[in-house]
Write an enzyme that holds these catalytic residues in place. Sequence first.
Site, mmCIF file in Angstrom:
data_model
loop_
_atom_site.group_PDB
_atom_site.id
_atom_site.type_symbol
_atom_site.label_atom_id
_atom_site.label_comp_id
_atom_site.label_asym_id
_atom_site.label_seq_id
_atom_site.Cartn_x
_atom_site.Cartn_y
_atom_site.Cartn_z
ATOM 1 C CG LEU A 83 -2.014 -1.044 1.267
ATOM 2 C CD1 LEU A 83 -2.749 -0.993 2.592
ATOM 3 C CD2 LEU A 83 -2.992 -0.849 0.116
ATOM 4 C CB SER A 84 2.057 3.614 1.633
ATOM 5 O OG SER A 84 1.917 3.264 2.985
ATOM 6 N N GLY A 106 6.997 3.782 3.905
ATOM 7 C CA GLY A 106 7.358 4.910 4.766
ATOM 8 C C GLY A 106 8.814 4.865 5.130
ATOM 9 C CB THR A 107 10.852 7.049 7.313
ATOM 10 O OG1 THR A 107 10.282 8.201 6.691
ATOM 11 C CG2 THR A 107 12.320 7.276 7.554
ATOM 12 C CG PHE A 108 10.944 4.580 10.761
ATOM 13 C CD1 PHE A 108 12.317 4.562 10.954
ATOM 14 C CD2 PHE A 108 10.258 5.751 10.987
ATOM 15 C CE1 PHE A 108 12.986 5.689 11.378
ATOM 16 C CE2 PHE A 108 10.927 6.884 11.410
ATOM 17 C CZ PHE A 108 12.289 6.854 11.607
ATOM 18 C CB SER A 109 7.023 0.351 8.464
ATOM 19 O OG SER A 109 6.117 1.428 8.411
ATOM 20 C CG ASP A 151 8.433 9.263 9.512
ATOM 21 O OD1 ASP A 151 8.626 10.382 8.986
ATOM 22 O OD2 ASP A 151 8.330 8.219 8.854
#
Length: 894
Positions: free
Chosen positions: A619-620, A622-625, A740
Amino acid sequence: MQIWTLLSVLLLGLLSKSQLLIAQHLQNDKLTLLAIGKELRLSEWDGNATDFCTWPFISCSSKKPFVEKLDLSNHGLQGNNISLISDLKSLKWLDLSRNNFHGTIPPVLGNLVELEYLDLSFNNFVGLIPPYLGSLTNLRALNLSNNMLVGVIPDDLNTLLKLQDLQMYTNRLNGSIPLWLGNLTNLRVFTAYENELSGVIPPMLGSVAPLKLLNLHSNLLGGSIPEAIFAMGKLETLVLTQNRLSGSVPASVAKCRGLSSIRIGNNMLIGGIPREIGNVSGLTYFEADNNNLSGEIVPDFSRCFNLTLLNLASNGFTGTIPAEFGLLGNLQELIVSGNNLFGEIPTSILGGKNLNKLDLSSNRFNGTIPKGICGASRLQFLLLGQNSIGGEIPREIGECGKLLELQLGSNYLTGSIPAEIGHIKNLQIALNLSSNHLHGQLPVELGRLDKLVSLDVSSNQLSGSIPAALKGMMSLIEVNFSDNQFSGPIPAFTPFQKSLNSSFVGNKGLCGDPLSVSCVGLDDSDQDPYHHKVSYRVILAVIGSGLVVFASVTAVVLLFIMRERVEKAAKDGGATEEEINSSSSKPVIAAGDVFVENLRQAIDFEAVARATTKDSNKLSIGTFSTIYRAEMPSGMVLSVRKLKSMDKTMIHYRNKMIREVEKLSKLHHDNLIRPIGFVVFDDALLLLQQHFPKGTLAQFLHDSENGNDHKPSWPTRLSVAIGVAEGLAFLHSVAIIHLDISSGNVFLDSNLTPLVGEVEISKLLDPSRGTASISAVAGSFGYIPPEYAYTMQVTAPGNVYSYGVILLELLTTRLPVDEGFGEGVDLVKWVHAAPARGETPEQILDAELSTVSFGWRREMLATLRVALLCTDSTPAKRPKMKKVVEMLQEITQN
Ligand SMILES: *[C@@H]1O[C@H](CO)[C@@H](O)[C@H](O)[C@H]1NC(C)=O
Ligand SMILES: *[C@@H]1O[C@H](CO)[C@@H](O)[C@H](O)[C@H]1NC(C)=O
Ligand SMILES: *[C@@H]1O[C@H](CO)[C@@H](O)[C@H](O)[C@H]1NC(C)=O
Ligand SMILES: *[C@@H]1O[C@H](CO)[C@@H](O)[C@H](O)[C@H]1NC(C)=O
Ligand SMILES: *[C@@H]1O[C@H](CO)[C@@H](O)[C@H](O)[C@H]1NC(C)=O
Ligand SMILES: *[C@@H]1O[C@H](CO)[C@@H](O)[C@H](O)[C@H]1NC(C)=O
Ligand SMILES: *[C@@H]1O[C@H](CO)[C@@H](O)[C@H](O)[C@H]1NC(C)=O
Ligand SMILES: *[C@@H]1O[C@H](CO)[C@@H](O)[C@H](O)[C@H]1NC(C)=O
Ligand SMILES: *[C@@H]1O[C@H](CO)[C@@H](O)[C@H](O)[C@H]1NC(C)=O
């Protein structure tokens, strides 16, 4: 209106002449206010209530109901005709600061002869300072700062004998500072920094006035520092940095015991520092770098107990550092680089508990490094390069646990590199031992420096092989092993192979990439050649301007690493996925739990794990996941967040993390996403959470393909803004700092209620718990507060900044980082610089929304003001999250 007219007519016969005048004056004030309200589009003054003294932004005189005070600061006003105000004849206080007024300053303001306070600062006024302001002989404060005024400071103002505060910084004023300023007997504050003023500082300035603050930095001023400014002994702040001042520092500075800040760097001052400086007992900040000062560093500084920073860099000082400096218990930074100082490194000051930065570089210090170099101090920067320091590096260097940067290059150091350097786990900016006489092998312990970005051991007599253990230096970007006696293969380690071959040349025995010397019979096929171009422009855009250069460089470097690691992690993840898909074996679940009792039946851990192996579920990122959609056999749909294991320690601390996640699942707020469970699979931690089919706020705002054919309305956006603010205010109330905050981490449920995600990360990567490296916690590009480059710490005010960026996204429908803003400019800078570019709010706000209705526009302007506060470059000036919620709620209520 009618009632008022009727009343005045009725009273006419009864009134004395003076009363009649008053009545007329009154009505005039009201008419004037109505006209001003119309011109400036102030709907607050609708004129229906009879008593205008109750209207907002106005105060009337206590005796007679005339308008005495008009405070329209910070209202986004931009009508360019403020001439009408000059009809408010009794006005004593006029504040129009922080609006978008443009055009010239109307000369008719000179009619307001009662005026005592006039603030026109932070607008877009152009042209000259009108000489008519000289008629305002009652003025005590005049503020014209931060406009685009040109020309000279007119002599006509020499009638303003009552002036106490005169501020005109950040304009384009030229010519010289008028001599008559020296005749003002009440002058307390004079600022004219960031102009183009030339000539000399008036020699009598302050001679008869209780001058407290003088700030003239960044002009073209010459001549010397006049003694007069110290004459009355009241000076507290003196800033003359970045001019062309010559002459010496006057001894009469001693008269100002309360002088706390002296900043006279970047001039052409000569002579020594007067010993009388020791009488300035309140001194906390003395900065005189980049001058031509000479003589010895006077021991008298040691009498200034509060001295926190002493910067004498790039001058011609000689001699040694006075032992008396050991008395300066509050000293945080001692910077004396670029002088002709010699002798031992002063052990006395090393005992200072507060010492944070010691910069002795580029001098002729010729002692040895003392054993107690770090003593009890919290040294973060130890910069001793370019000196004549001899002897060995003491093993006690390992006790410098807080060091971020250690510069020992270009000295005469001998012996070997002590293994204890590997104990300085915080070391991250640089370790520079180059150009010394070091020999022996590189200690394998260096491999423990997993945050270090730059390692330079070039030009020594080091030998042996480059230990494979250095692969533990996971943050390395820059290495230099050149001109030593190293031998054997260069270990296969990306930062090595990505370096220029000049980093390894001058070692007869070295072979392998990046040198074009092959190591016969050596298998280096496990190299990991990933090449990724990072847009430096994008990275630079997030770094605030005007930062200490090394700090920005560090931050750039750290962000660079972070980004690369993230990319790499994503790629690695991809590879794993393929393997799993091809083998189609059953996923091995190491652990898992569901915290919500009634969901236990519906969740299948294997289905969760399998969902994260298919790209189509992504789905997306991110910086950490990375977030995946996972459909359960029960039909239930979940979002699964796979944490990127950038940090080895994350696996190590898994059980602790799981406990944290469990704790967080008990934290309840409507605007925060709660974890509903977790699965540990293939060394990755998968967090289960509710699925949000509407996706993230970023998608909602910026993806036109995502089924959002029409833009979200302003009221929707404002309610999203309030929801996010409430979620963050709650987090702060339980002392959790989000690491974040970005629109990509705000999810929308079917009612468009926003929920903040990735809250766990702050617990899982909390740097104070030692479970993560600082470089991992910067957040997302465009949302990182400028102070991060100095502090390397995410704080509550930092969160407010990131939140302010989301507000700006909601207001502008622009991405936080966009090349369209220009080189090095991000959304925040672009918006903050709009007044300077002479742009109207419509050119900033999403005009498709702001032109829908006057009400929307007003709310957007009010929200813009909140966003500007939140993104203030000074952390202390940003409001608390709780206050932000209140301000936004007020906007919806009005
Ligand atoms: C003010 O008066 C005008 C006309 O007299 C009226 O249309 C308007 O609704 C009034 N406003 C308020 C807030 O009472
Ligand atoms: C501003 O208002 C004054 C008084 O109403 C008027 O005389 C003047 O012409 C106006 N100036 C501009 C530039 O509109
Ligand atoms: C303008 O100067 C006055 C007097 O020094 C000061 O009180 C006021 O805060 C200043 N205005 C702004 C917007 O900084
Ligand atoms: C000041 O600047 C103006 C233009 O803004 C220029 O015409 C004038 O010559 C300058 N005066 C001095 C003294 O530099
Ligand atoms: C300052 O005041 C003195 C004495 O009142 C006067 O002689 C002098 O001309 C004044 N200087 C200026 C520049 O106005
Ligand atoms: C400095 O302080 C000392 C002791 O407080 C005093 O005797 C001396 O006169 C002062 N010097 C000056 C120049 O004020
Ligand atoms: C030193 O700083 C403290 C705290 O700010 C202040 O109370 C004290 O007066 C200062 N000392 C001097 C000598 O100014
Ligand atoms: C600095 O001062 C020395 C003597 O004090 C002089 O020789 C030298 O030219 C000066 N340098 C500059 C740049 O003014
Ligand atoms: C350091 O330099 C000074 C001045 O050049 C000299 O007097 C002193 O003997 C030197 N000390 C050592 C340890 O070399």
